[in-house]
Design an enzyme around this catalytic site. Sequence first.
Site, PDB file in Angstrom:
ATOM      1  N   CYS A  52     -32.837  81.187  30.402  1.00 15.20           N
ATOM      2  CA  CYS A  52     -31.988  80.251  29.662  1.00 15.20           C
ATOM      3  C   CYS A  52     -31.265  80.901  28.479  1.00 15.20           C
ATOM      4  O   CYS A  52     -31.698  81.936  27.950  1.00 15.20           O
ATOM      5  CB  CYS A  52     -32.839  79.109  29.115  1.00 15.20           C
ATOM      6  SG  CYS A  52     -33.491  77.995  30.365  1.00 15.20           S
ATOM      7  N   GLU A  54     -31.254  79.875  25.434  1.00 20.93           N
ATOM      8  CA  GLU A  54     -32.106  79.919  24.241  1.00 20.93           C
ATOM      9  C   GLU A  54     -32.957  81.184  24.237  1.00 20.93           C
ATOM     10  O   GLU A  54     -33.224  81.771  23.177  1.00 20.93           O
ATOM     11  CB  GLU A  54     -33.034  78.689  24.208  1.00 20.93           C
ATOM     12  CG  GLU A  54     -32.310  77.356  24.049  1.00 20.93           C
ATOM     13  CD  GLU A  54     -31.860  76.739  25.375  1.00 20.93           C
ATOM     14  OE1 GLU A  54     -31.650  77.475  26.359  1.00 20.93           O
ATOM     15  OE2 GLU A  54     -31.719  75.511  25.404  1.00 20.93           O
TER      16      GLU A  54
HETATM   17  N1  THU Z   1     -30.369  76.260  31.050  1.00 22.20           N
HETATM   18  C1  THU Z   1     -30.258  76.834  29.814  1.00 22.20           C
HETATM   19  O1  THU Z   1     -29.767  77.969  29.684  1.00 22.20           O
HETATM   20  N2  THU Z   1     -30.706  76.141  28.750  1.00 22.20           N
HETATM   21  C2  THU Z   1     -31.130  74.847  28.782  1.00 22.20           C
HETATM   22  O2  THU Z   1     -31.419  74.294  27.739  1.00 22.20           O
HETATM   23  C3  THU Z   1     -31.233  74.152  30.066  1.00 22.20           C
HETATM   24  C4  THU Z   1     -30.954  74.964  31.275  1.00 22.20           C
HETATM   25  C5  THU Z   1     -29.828  76.986  32.198  1.00 22.20           C
HETATM   26  C6  THU Z   1     -30.811  77.558  33.160  1.00 22.20           C
HETATM   27  C7  THU Z   1     -29.961  77.694  34.408  1.00 22.20           C
HETATM   28  O3  THU Z   1     -29.243  78.923  34.361  1.00 22.20           O
HETATM   29  C8  THU Z   1     -28.967  76.559  34.306  1.00 22.20           C
HETATM   30  O4  THU Z   1     -29.005  76.139  32.955  1.00 22.20           O
HETATM   31  C9  THU Z   1     -29.262  75.379  35.205  1.00 22.20           C
HETATM   32  O5  THU Z   1     -30.559  74.958  35.054  1.00 22.20           O
END
Ligand code: THU
Length: 130
Positions: A52, A54
């Site tokens: 993610c 974050e």
């Molecule tokens: N994702 C994030 O980067 N941060 C979040 O807070 C929620 C989900 C990303 C993970 C994945 O690459 C995409 O969003 C879909 O789930």
Amino acid sequence: MSHDLYLAAKAAMAKAYAPYSKFPVGAAIRTEDGRIFAGANIEVASFPEGWCAETTALGHYIMGGGGRIVEIAVIAERMAKCTPCGGCRQRLAEFAGPEAKLYLCDETGVAETVTMGDMLPYGFRGDTWT
Ligand code: THU
């Protein structure tokens, strides 16, 4: 918050590598001395290996010397007020206290402000075991 944290999260989102979900996310962390660390999500063809926005931002924060986190902004192109996933809440809580502010953004700016304590009540803590 000043607009620069929002802009840093948005600029990071533009760098997302999300060819599989097509769900770009950006996150930005501000420390109490004003430094900003940003990151985007990075996906991998073997889907569980991606991570993610974050988590990318936390990597930059650690490599930049760490410090007390006071603000975090998260933005997703295709979702207003995208909240950090459960795993990222735990990762953020490792370095951000319950009073740290979390800005849930949309395409125009901050849409809602919550705290880390709101996001991860009763989170597992590594400093209380005996
Ligand atoms: N994702 C994030 O980067 N941060 C979040 O807070 C929620 C989900 C990303 C993970 C994945 O690459 C995409 O969003 C879909 O789930």
